[in-house]
Design an enzyme around this catalytic site. Structure first.
Site, PDB file in Angstrom:
ATOM      1  N   PHE A 217      -3.663  -6.104  17.878  1.00  0.00           N
ATOM      2  CA  PHE A 217      -2.820  -6.836  16.988  1.00  0.00           C
ATOM      3  C   PHE A 217      -1.273  -6.484  17.254  1.00  0.00           C
ATOM      4  O   PHE A 217      -0.843  -5.391  16.791  1.00  0.00           O
ATOM      5  CB  PHE A 217      -2.921  -6.117  15.250  1.00  0.00           C
ATOM      6  CG  PHE A 217      -4.207  -6.468  14.746  1.00  0.00           C
ATOM      7  CD1 PHE A 217      -4.998  -7.890  15.004  1.00  0.00           C
ATOM      8  CD2 PHE A 217      -4.790  -5.982  13.835  1.00  0.00           C
ATOM      9  CE1 PHE A 217      -6.074  -8.108  14.295  1.00  0.00           C
ATOM     10  CE2 PHE A 217      -6.081  -6.078  13.151  1.00  0.00           C
ATOM     11  CZ  PHE A 217      -6.484  -7.208  13.617  1.00  0.00           C
TER      12      PHE A 217
ATOM     13  N   ARG B 185      -0.151  -7.661  13.060  1.00  0.00           N
ATOM     14  CA  ARG B 185      -0.719  -7.848  11.840  1.00  0.00           C
ATOM     15  C   ARG B 185       0.300  -7.443  10.951  1.00  0.00           C
ATOM     16  O   ARG B 185       1.300  -6.385  11.169  1.00  0.00           O
ATOM     17  CB  ARG B 185      -1.701  -6.726  11.649  1.00  0.00           C
ATOM     18  CG  ARG B 185      -2.453  -6.511  10.248  1.00  0.00           C
ATOM     19  CD  ARG B 185      -3.699  -5.429  10.317  1.00  0.00           C
ATOM     20  NE  ARG B 185      -3.172  -4.144  10.290  1.00  0.00           N
ATOM     21  CZ  ARG B 185      -4.091  -3.205  10.278  1.00  0.00           C
ATOM     22  NH1 ARG B 185      -5.320  -3.366  10.171  1.00  0.00           N
ATOM     23  NH2 ARG B 185      -3.463  -1.866  10.317  1.00  0.00           N
TER      24      ARG B 185
ATOM     25  N   TYR C  55       0.918  -1.290   0.016  1.00  0.00           N
ATOM     26  CA  TYR C  55      -0.003   0.044  -0.039  1.00  0.00           C
ATOM     27  C   TYR C  55       0.719   1.252   0.057  1.00  0.00           C
ATOM     28  O   TYR C  55       0.568   2.114  -0.808  1.00  0.00           O
ATOM     29  CB  TYR C  55      -0.683   0.206   1.181  1.00  0.00           C
ATOM     30  CG  TYR C  55      -1.536   1.221   1.490  1.00  0.00           C
ATOM     31  CD1 TYR C  55      -2.507   1.898   0.598  1.00  0.00           C
ATOM     32  CD2 TYR C  55      -1.400   1.891   2.801  1.00  0.00           C
ATOM     33  CE1 TYR C  55      -3.072   3.101   0.855  1.00  0.00           C
ATOM     34  CE2 TYR C  55      -1.848   3.171   3.008  1.00  0.00           C
ATOM     35  CZ  TYR C  55      -2.683   3.765   2.127  1.00  0.00           C
ATOM     36  OH  TYR C  55      -3.628   5.174   2.289  1.00  0.00           O
TER      37      TYR C  55
ATOM     38  N   ASN D  71      -3.379   8.740  10.502  1.00  0.00           N
ATOM     39  CA  ASN D  71      -4.640   7.772  10.760  1.00  0.00           C
ATOM     40  C   ASN D  71      -6.129   8.608  10.687  1.00  0.00           C
ATOM     41  O   ASN D  71      -6.270   9.306  11.579  1.00  0.00           O
ATOM     42  CB  ASN D  71      -4.632   7.043  11.767  1.00  0.00           C
ATOM     43  CG  ASN D  71      -3.434   6.006  11.747  1.00  0.00           C
ATOM     44  OD1 ASN D  71      -2.125   6.101  11.497  1.00  0.00           O
ATOM     45  ND2 ASN D  71      -4.109   4.637  11.822  1.00  0.00           N
TER      46      ASN D  71
HETATM   47  N1  UDP Z   1      -5.497  -2.456  15.039  1.00  0.00           N
HETATM   48  C1  UDP Z   1      -5.885  -3.483  16.077  1.00  0.00           C
HETATM   49  N2  UDP Z   1      -7.146  -4.185  15.869  1.00  0.00           N
HETATM   50  C2  UDP Z   1      -7.926  -3.930  14.977  1.00  0.00           C
HETATM   51  C3  UDP Z   1      -7.617  -2.943  13.950  1.00  0.00           C
HETATM   52  C4  UDP Z   1      -6.292  -2.052  13.884  1.00  0.00           C
HETATM   53  O1  UDP Z   1      -5.006  -3.683  16.935  1.00  0.00           O
HETATM   54  O2  UDP Z   1      -8.838  -4.712  14.737  1.00  0.00           O
HETATM   55  C5  UDP Z   1      -4.282  -1.714  15.190  1.00  0.00           C
HETATM   56  C6  UDP Z   1      -3.300  -1.693  13.881  1.00  0.00           C
HETATM   57  O3  UDP Z   1      -2.513  -3.047  13.944  1.00  0.00           O
HETATM   58  C7  UDP Z   1      -2.630  -0.188  13.876  1.00  0.00           C
HETATM   59  C8  UDP Z   1      -3.500   0.486  14.583  1.00  0.00           C
HETATM   60  O4  UDP Z   1      -4.560  -0.432  15.373  1.00  0.00           O
HETATM   61  O5  UDP Z   1      -1.672  -0.493  14.851  1.00  0.00           O
HETATM   62  C9  UDP Z   1      -4.264   1.361  13.580  1.00  0.00           C
HETATM   63  O6  UDP Z   1      -4.906   0.447  12.445  1.00  0.00           O
HETATM   64  P1  UDP Z   1      -5.864   0.956  11.467  1.00  0.00           P
HETATM   65  O7  UDP Z   1      -6.126  -0.392  10.562  1.00  0.00           O
HETATM   66  O8  UDP Z   1      -6.889   1.811  12.075  1.00  0.00           O
HETATM   67  O9  UDP Z   1      -5.050   2.211  10.686  1.00  0.00           O
HETATM   68  P2  UDP Z   1      -3.593   2.071   9.695  1.00  0.00           P
HETATM   69  O10 UDP Z   1      -2.454   2.219  10.960  1.00  0.00           O
HETATM   70  O11 UDP Z   1      -3.444   0.602   9.157  1.00  0.00           O
HETATM   71  O12 UDP Z   1      -3.547   2.938   8.682  1.00  0.00           O
END
Ligand code: UDP
Length: 329
Positions: A208, A282, A141, A170
Site C-alpha cells: 500500500f 491506504r 481508530y 505493530n
Molecule cells: N500493508 C500493506 N499491504 C497489506 C497490509 C498492510 O502494504 O496488505 C502496510 C500498511 O499500509 C502499513 C503496514 O503494512 O504501512 C502495516 O500495516 P498493518 O495493517 O499490518 O498495521 P497498522 O500499521 O495499520 O497497525
C-alpha cells in the site's frame, strides 16, 4: 490476581490470558466473540460471552467474577475500516469503554490496563516517538483510543480509577507454543497477509503505497511480538496493584522495518519468494511509526523477549503453517 480481560478471545487479549495463567494469575474473559475465538481461551478460564454495549452483562460478569483489576482489549482495531466507518469505532471504542468504566465504578474495581495504540500520535514529528510527542491521530481508530485515554484521566479524578494505557506499535507473531495466533476475518495486517500469500491463500501481497518519504518509498513500522505485549500488560497490572500512578507507555522495539523489508525477512523465514504488487496508499496510514519504549523499560522493567523481526515472523509462520484456517476447522 483475579483479572477480567475484555477482548480476551482476540489476538493480543488471548496471548495475554495465556501468559497470565502461566504467571499464576487468575484471568476471566469477557468477549462477544464477534472477532474473538472461543478456542483461543485456555481451558479452565471462565468466558463471559457478552458485549460492551450490554451494561447488564458487564455488571453480571463483574459481580460474579469479582476481579481485582480489568484489562481492556475489546474494541475495533482496523485503521482502514475506521476511515470508512468512523461511527463503529467511536461507538465500540468510546461508548463501549464508558460502559465498562461505569460498571467498574459500580462494582468498586479501581485498576485498569488499557490497549491503546501508536495511532494516537499521527504523523510523527520526531522518531523514535516518545510518550510526550504531540497527539494528532490521522484516523478515527487513533482518535477513539486517544479520547478514551482522556476519559480514563477524568474517571481517575471523579472515581479514583487508576489506569495504565499501553500504546502498541505493530503487534505481530504468535505464541511460541504454536497453540494460539492471529486469526482475523477479513485479515488486514501485513505479516499474516504475507504468510497467506506463501500458503497460496491469496495470489499476492499488495504493497500500500510506494511514494512515502522513506528510503524505499514504503511505510515503516515497529513490529513487536504479541507475547512481549502480553508481558507488558502483566507488569502494568502488577504495578497498579503495587500503587503505581496512572500513566501511558509505548510498546515497540525501537526499530522500523519498511513493508518491502518485512516481505524480504518473511522470504528468508519461509525460504521462498513471496509474490507482491505495488498499489496505492491506504487511507489514514502515517509514513513512519517507530517507538521509543525507554519509559516502559525503565518504569515497568519491560524487556522484550522476541525483539528480532526474523523470530517474530518465525513464530507467526509456525501458527499459520499449522493452522492455515486459523481457529476454523
Ligand atoms: N500493508 C500493506 N499491504 C497489506 C497490509 C498492510 O502494504 O496488505 C502496510 C500498511 O499500509 C502499513 C503496514 O503494512 O504501512 C502495516 O500495516 P498493518 O495493517 O499490518 O498495521 P497498522 O500499521 O495499520 O497497525
Amino acid at each position: 490476581m483475579r483479572i477480567l480481560v475484555t477482548g480476551g478471545a482476540g489476538y493480543v487479549g488471548s496471548h495475554t490470558v495465556w501468559e497470565l495463567v502461566a504467571a499464576g494469575h487468575e484471568p476471566a474473559v469477557f468477549d462477544d466473540l464477534s472477532k474473538g475465538h472461543r478456542a483461543a481461551v485456555p481451558e479452565g478460564v471462565p468466558l463471559f460471552e457478552g458485549s460492551l454495549a450490554d451494561r447488564a452483562a458487564l455488571d453480571e460478569a463483574l459481580a460474579s467474577f469479582q476481579p481485582e483489576a480489568v484489562m481492556h482489549f475489546a474494541g475495533s482495531t482496523q485503521v482502514g475500516e475506521s476511515v470508512t466507518n468512523p461511527g463503529l469505532y467511536f461507538r465500540n471504542n468510546i461508548c463501549g469503554g464508558l460502559n465498562l468504566l461505569d460498571a467498574m465504578v459500580r462494582a468498586g474495581v479501581r485498576n485498569i490496563v488499557f490497549s491503546s495504540t501508536a495511532a494516537v500520535y499521527g504523523e510523527p514529528t520526531a522518531v523514535p516517538i516518545p510518550e510526550d510527542h504531540p497527539k494528532a491521530p490521522t484516523n478515527p481508530y487513533g482518535e477513539s483510543k486517544l479520547f478514551f485515554e482522556a476519559i480514563l484521566r477524568r474517571y481517575e479524578t471523579a472515581h479514583g480509577i487508576r489506569s495504565i494505557a499501553l500504546r502498541y506499535f505493530n503487534a505481530a507473531g504468535a505464541h511460541p507454543s504454536g497453540r494460539i495466533g492471529e486469526d482475523h476475518t477479513p485479515e488486514t495486517h501485513l505479516i499474516p497477509i504475507v504468510l497467506q500469500a506463501v500458503l497460496g491463500q491469496r495470489d499476492k501481497v499488495t504493497v500500500f503505497g510506494t511514494d512515502y518519504p522513506t528510503e524505499d518509498g514504503t511505510c515503516i513500522r515497529d513490529y513487536v511480538h504479541v507475547c512481549d505485549l502480553a508481558a507488558a500488560h502483566i507488569l502494568a497490572v502488577e504495578a497498579l496493584a503495587d500503587g503505581a500512578p496512572s500513566d501511558a507507555f509505548n510498546l515497540g522495539n525501537g526499530k522500523g522495518f519498511s513493508v518491502r523489508q518485512v516481505i524480504d525477512v518473511a522470504e528468508r523465514v519461509v525460504g521462498k519468494p513471496i509474490p507482491y504488487e505495488e498499489g496505492p496508499r491506504r487511507a489514514g496510514d502515517p509514513a513512519v511509526l517507530v517507538a521509543s519504549s525507554e519509559k516502559a523499560r525503565t518504569t515497568l522493567g519491560w524487556r522484550p523477549a522476541y525483539p528480532d523481526l526474523h523470530t517474530i515472523i518465525e513464530t507467526a509462520w509456525r501458527w499459520h503453517k499449522e493452522h492455515p484456517n486459523g481457529y476454523g476447522a
